[in-house]
Design a protein around this motif. Structure first.
Motif, PDB file in Angstrom:
ATOM      1  N   THR A  20       0.534  -0.920  -0.544  1.00 36.12           N
ATOM      2  CA  THR A  20       0.009   0.277   0.277  1.00 36.12           C
ATOM      3  C   THR A  20       0.932   1.243   0.249  1.00 36.12           C
ATOM      4  OG1 THR A  20      -0.274   0.412   2.395  1.00 36.12           O
ATOM      5  CG2 THR A  20      -2.094  -1.499   1.135  1.00 36.12           C
ATOM      6  N   THR A  61      -5.689   4.114   3.352  1.00 39.38           N
ATOM      7  CA  THR A  61      -6.793   4.667   1.777  1.00 39.38           C
ATOM      8  C   THR A  61      -7.331   4.875   1.044  1.00 39.38           C
ATOM      9  OG1 THR A  61      -5.225   7.136   2.090  1.00 39.38           O
ATOM     10  CG2 THR A  61      -6.916   6.322   4.481  1.00 39.38           C
ATOM     11  N   ALA A  62      -5.433   4.720   0.105  1.00 38.79           N
ATOM     12  CA  ALA A  62      -5.876   4.712  -1.095  1.00 38.79           C
ATOM     13  C   ALA A  62      -5.587   2.576  -1.432  1.00 38.79           C
ATOM     14  CB  ALA A  62      -4.137   4.839  -1.824  1.00 38.79           C
ATOM     15  N   VAL A  63      -5.576   1.920  -0.880  1.00 39.70           N
ATOM     16  CA  VAL A  63      -6.770   0.852  -0.760  1.00 39.70           C
ATOM     17  C   VAL A  63      -7.822   0.898  -1.121  1.00 39.70           C
ATOM     18  CG1 VAL A  63      -6.027  -1.690  -0.199  1.00 39.70           C
ATOM     19  CG2 VAL A  63      -4.650   0.233  -0.498  1.00 39.70           C
ATOM     20  N   ALA A  97      -9.749   2.915  -1.497  1.00 36.53           N
ATOM     21  CA  ALA A  97     -10.570   3.649  -2.633  1.00 36.53           C
ATOM     22  C   ALA A  97     -10.297   3.222  -3.703  1.00 36.53           C
ATOM     23  CB  ALA A  97      -9.905   5.631  -2.112  1.00 36.53           C
ATOM     24  N   ASN A  98      -9.378   2.781  -3.447  1.00 40.14           N
ATOM     25  CA  ASN A  98      -9.419   2.406  -5.106  1.00 40.14           C
ATOM     26  C   ASN A  98      -9.349   0.433  -4.906  1.00 40.14           C
ATOM     27  OD1 ASN A  98      -8.726   4.469  -5.860  1.00 40.14           O
ATOM     28  ND2 ASN A  98      -6.352   4.199  -5.480  1.00 40.14           N
ATOM     29  N   GLY A  99      -9.296  -0.378  -3.685  1.00 39.89           N
ATOM     30  CA  GLY A  99      -9.503  -2.129  -3.940  1.00 39.89           C
ATOM     31  C   GLY A  99      -8.244  -2.020  -4.626  1.00 39.89           C
ATOM     32  N   GLY A 111      -6.492  -4.710  -7.492  1.00 35.57           N
ATOM     33  CA  GLY A 111      -6.376  -5.218  -8.887  1.00 35.57           C
ATOM     34  C   GLY A 111      -6.276  -6.433  -8.780  1.00 35.57           C
TER      35      GLY A 111
END
Length: 100
Positions: free
Chosen positions: A50, A55-57, A59-61, A63
Motif C-alpha cells: 500500500t 486509504t488508497a487501497v 478507495a481503489n481496491g 487489482g
C-alpha cells in the motif's frame, strides 16, 4: 495484471500463511514469537503493497492480478496443509497426481 514486485511480496507471505493455517486448522501450537512473526509479516506485506497509505487501497481496491496472487497463496496453503495429513509417501503422491 500486477507487477512483479507486488506478486513477489504477496508470495513471500506463503510461509506465514501455512504456519497460520496449521495453527488454525491442524491445531498445531505456535509460540508467542512465531505469532508475533506472523503478525509482523502480514503488517510488512500490507505496508509494502500500500505504500503505507491504506486509504488508497480502500478507495481503489486491489487489482485483479493482486487478487489472483492472493488466491494462489491460499491454494498453496491448502495444498500444503492437506499434504501434511497424507499417509502416502511423497513419491507415490507425486506419481499419482494427474498431469495436464
Amino acid at each position: 495484471m500486477t507487477g512483479a514486485v507486488a506478486a513477489s511480496v504477496i508470495s513471500a507471505i506463503n510461509p506465514a500463511m501455512i504456519a497460520l493455517g496449521a495453527a488454525l486448522v491442524l491445531r498445531e501450537r505456535l509460540s508467542g514469537l512465531q505469532g508475533a512473526g506472523i503478525a509482523l509479516a502480514f503488517v510488512g506485506v500490507t505496508v509494502v503493497l500500500t505504500g503505507d497509505d491504506l486509504t488508497a487501497v480502500v478507495a481503489n481496491g486491489f487489482g485483479a492480478g493482486d487478487l489472483l496472487v492472493v488466491a494462489s497463496v491460499i491454494a498453496w496453503t491448502v495444498y500444503s496443509l492437506i499434504s501434511r495429513r497424507l499417509r502416502t509417501p511423497p513419491v507415490t503422491a507425486a506419481a499419482s497426481t494427474p498431469s495436464g
